[in-house]
Structure formats: structure tokens, C-alpha cells
Design an enzyme around this catalytic site. Sequence first.
Site, PDB file in Angstrom:
ATOM      1  N   LYS A 205      47.041 -18.709 -46.359  1.00 31.00           N
ATOM      2  CA  LYS A 205      47.291 -18.278 -44.993  1.00 31.00           C
ATOM      3  C   LYS A 205      47.811 -16.846 -45.054  1.00 31.00           C
ATOM      4  CE  LYS A 205      49.750 -19.204 -40.772  1.00 31.00           C
ATOM      5  NZ  LYS A 205      50.604 -20.114 -40.037  1.00 31.00           N
ATOM      6  N   ARG A 215      50.239 -16.901 -30.444  1.00 31.75           N
ATOM      7  CA  ARG A 215      51.680 -16.863 -30.137  1.00 31.75           C
ATOM      8  C   ARG A 215      51.903 -17.018 -28.639  1.00 31.75           C
ATOM      9  NH1 ARG A 215      53.170 -13.148 -34.862  1.00 31.75           N
ATOM     10  NH2 ARG A 215      52.457 -14.492 -36.544  1.00 31.75           N
ATOM     11  N   LYS A 232      56.214 -12.203 -40.937  1.00 34.02           N
ATOM     12  CA  LYS A 232      56.146 -13.384 -41.786  1.00 34.02           C
ATOM     13  C   LYS A 232      55.709 -12.982 -43.196  1.00 34.02           C
ATOM     14  CE  LYS A 232      55.415 -16.522 -37.866  1.00 34.02           C
ATOM     15  NZ  LYS A 232      54.813 -17.794 -37.411  1.00 34.02           N
ATOM     16  N   GLU A 248      47.546 -20.002 -55.240  1.00 37.71           N
ATOM     17  CA  GLU A 248      47.953 -20.979 -54.226  1.00 37.71           C
ATOM     18  C   GLU A 248      47.045 -22.222 -54.267  1.00 37.71           C
ATOM     19  OE1 GLU A 248      50.490 -21.147 -52.300  1.00 37.71           O
ATOM     20  OE2 GLU A 248      51.287 -19.130 -52.028  1.00 37.71           O
ATOM     21  N   LYS A 263      42.783 -18.993 -44.014  1.00 38.59           N
ATOM     22  CA  LYS A 263      43.063 -18.616 -42.629  1.00 38.59           C
ATOM     23  C   LYS A 263      43.618 -17.208 -42.562  1.00 38.59           C
ATOM     24  CE  LYS A 263      46.256 -19.926 -39.020  1.00 38.59           C
ATOM     25  NZ  LYS A 263      47.366 -20.767 -38.643  1.00 38.59           N
ATOM     26  N   TYR A 328      38.236 -22.492 -32.052  1.00 41.87           N
ATOM     27  CA  TYR A 328      38.400 -22.715 -30.613  1.00 41.87           C
ATOM     28  C   TYR A 328      37.046 -22.855 -29.927  1.00 41.87           C
ATOM     29  CZ  TYR A 328      43.101 -21.555 -31.873  1.00 41.87           C
ATOM     30  OH  TYR A 328      44.316 -21.586 -32.487  1.00 41.87           O
TER      31      TYR A 328
HETATM   32  C1  PBG Z   1      52.175 -21.067 -37.469  1.00 45.47           C
HETATM   33  C2  PBG Z   1      50.750 -21.030 -37.077  1.00 45.47           C
HETATM   34  C3  PBG Z   1      50.108 -19.901 -36.597  1.00 45.47           C
HETATM   35  C4  PBG Z   1      48.795 -20.278 -36.339  1.00 45.47           C
HETATM   36  C5  PBG Z   1      48.669 -21.622 -36.649  1.00 45.47           C
HETATM   37  N1  PBG Z   1      49.893 -22.080 -37.125  1.00 45.47           N
HETATM   38  C6  PBG Z   1      50.629 -18.545 -36.295  1.00 45.47           C
HETATM   39  C7  PBG Z   1      51.465 -17.852 -37.254  1.00 45.47           C
HETATM   40  O1  PBG Z   1      51.523 -18.135 -38.436  1.00 45.47           O
HETATM   41  O2  PBG Z   1      52.145 -16.942 -36.810  1.00 45.47           O
HETATM   42  C8  PBG Z   1      47.757 -19.348 -35.807  1.00 45.47           C
HETATM   43  C9  PBG Z   1      46.519 -19.931 -35.317  1.00 45.47           C
HETATM   44  C10 PBG Z   1      45.706 -19.008 -34.501  1.00 45.47           C
HETATM   45  O3  PBG Z   1      45.950 -17.805 -34.401  1.00 45.47           O
HETATM   46  O4  PBG Z   1      44.743 -19.520 -33.914  1.00 45.47           O
HETATM   47  N2  PBG Z   1      52.614 -22.174 -38.108  1.00 45.47           N
END
Ligand code: PBG
Length: 338
Positions: A205, A215, A232, A248, A263, A328
Site C-alpha cells: 500500500k 478521505r 502516512k 512485504e 494499492k 468503484y
Molecule cells: C485507510 C484506507 C485508505 C483507503 C482505503 N483504506 C486511505 C488511506 O490510506 O489514507 C483508500 C481507498 C481509496 O482511495 O479508494 N485505511
Amino acid sequence: MPKQSSPFNIPCRPRRLRKTAAIRSLTQETWLRPENLVQPLFVLEGNGKPTDIDAMPGIQRFPIQYLLKECETILKAGVKAVILFPHTLGSLKNSTGDEALNPNGLIIRAVKALKKEFPELMVMTDIALDPYTTHGHDGVLTVDGLDVDNDRTLEILEKMAVLQAEVGVDMVGPSDMMDGRVGVIRRALDNAGCADTGILAYTAKYNSGFYGPFREAVGSTTSAATGGTLSKKTYQLSPTNRREALLEAELDEDECADILMVKPAGPYLDVIRDLRLATTLPIAAYQVSGEYSQILAAAERGWLDKDRCREESLIAIKRAGADIILTYFAKEQAACMR
Ligand code: PBG
């Protein structure tokens, strides 16, 4: 067939295989199926109407009653799996994300309702604290407030996973990027008698700007605790790094993850391919909110053909090596394939 005369000697002509629709489909290398897609869904508290998300045209947050209707449509379109994200009321958030462990929380109620109505639907959930914390981080902060505390966060996440597994979630998706999370959650699930609950590991990620619209969707804002801008960087991977994803992947596989995920998806096709080659586990890729919204925004201006670019963006992810795509577009894409 009429004879063609040519001034050139060109015996190898790849265009022969592009001549007709029949021959093009005969030689088509990558196929997208509704069965490969997972629909992410935002769940809203209360009995009101679904609400729109400005930055994600066409996507809504659903109160549980409407979530059920939406899942009926999704199943009819041929998509068999959903992943749930809560829009948590501001009044329920605190710095330690306690609401994540509410045994009657929004996601728990949503899962129960979905599993009762559609036992055949595969239901996945997100394991991370960001929808529940006032600062918007995926875990609890260290004493100095400057970082996320890895092991204290794990103590919460393992309980969260067990609570969700106990109400019938098929697969939990730890998206927090804490070290050791897959192993800790696997052991907690097994100890709780939930050995059949799977783990969709957010293996690679990345710390991505493409999460922006998400968000807004879950109502998790930038952090006051970290000086206004939520970073983050201390737990998500840097977009500059490719080998790190393989590390990972190795750890998640050792810790018995069932599916490895990359992701975002589109900007990280090389990483999807690397993981595909490095493991025999299924590979998932998450086409995130910003990837969706950029296509929608350009289409709204008439700059891109939405249907074409939607399908092409998904085919590219499949071609790179993803077996499963969280997107989506899932419902819409599946409906176009029937
Ligand atoms: C956080 C999380 C995020 C997404 C899924 N789980 C955002 C982040 O890490 O800030 C993003 C998914 C998206 O943008 O569609 N646990």
C-alpha cells in the site's frame, strides 16, 4: 479473395489477426469478468437517504437499508464481492479510535444485515483505525504524538478483526500497514475459532495522493495532531520503491495471508507484475478513489470517453497480473459486460 499486389515483400503481417471481430476475440489475451471485480461501498449511519460524495460522482454513501438494495443490484450485475468502509459520525471519533471495537458499530450491523439477506455475497471489511480516529491515522499515536505506534495499534486491530469475523465477514483486509499485522490477525482469528475467515493483505500500500477523494467519502480529514497535513509516510510504502513491495509480499505470505494486494493499481502496474511473478497466491489490485475520479472528471469535461477509459483502465490492471480488482467501477463495468 481478391489478390493483392504489393510493391513490397512483407510476409509477416500481424494485422492479419486484427482483421475481424471474430479473429480479434479468438486471439484476445486478457479478459475481464464480473467475477473478478469487488465493489467498495461506503456505509452511512442512520435511516436517511444515501448521500453523494462531491469528489466521486456516481458513488454514494448508503445507510444500511439502502446498502441492501445496492447489493441486490450489484449481485444482479454479476459481481459477487463487496468491501465495506464506514462513514463514522464525528461524535464517535477519538484519538484511539475506540469505536472500531464497538460490538454494535456500523460495520458490524451492516455485515449482519448483508449476511442475513444475501448469504452468498462475499463480504470483506477494512481493518484500520482511520475512519474512527480524530487525527485520521490508521492507528494510535505514540506518546509524543509524532508517529503511529505499531504494536499498540496491532492490539486493537486483532480485536477488530475478530469482532468482524464473528459476525460473518468472509475476509478481513488489514490496510493499516503496521509491521506484523497479518500474523497477529491470523493468530487472533484462529484462537477465536475463525480459522475460515480469510485475510486480504494490503501488501504493497503506497503513500499515494490518489486516496484524496476517499478521505472525503469516509469523512476522515487531515490531522491537527500532525500539524494539519496528514502524512502516512512512516507506515505506507514510498512511491519510489519497488523491491520493498517484494519484501512485504514475502512477509505477508509467511504470515499466511490468503490474497496479496497492491494499492493503488494503475500507477503501480510494475509492482502488480512483480508480485504476480513472486508468489502463487492470488493477486488483488485496488483501483482507488483518485483513479476513479480522474476518469470521471475528464469525462465530465468531454475530454475522455468514460466507458472506454473505464474498461481500458481495468484491462490494464488485469493484464499486469491482477486476478482480482477492487474498483468503484465494479457494478457499472459488470453491467456493461452482460
Ligand atoms: C485507510 C484506507 C485508505 C483507503 C482505503 N483504506 C486511505 C488511506 O490510506 O489514507 C483508500 C481507498 C481509496 O482511495 O479508494 N485505511
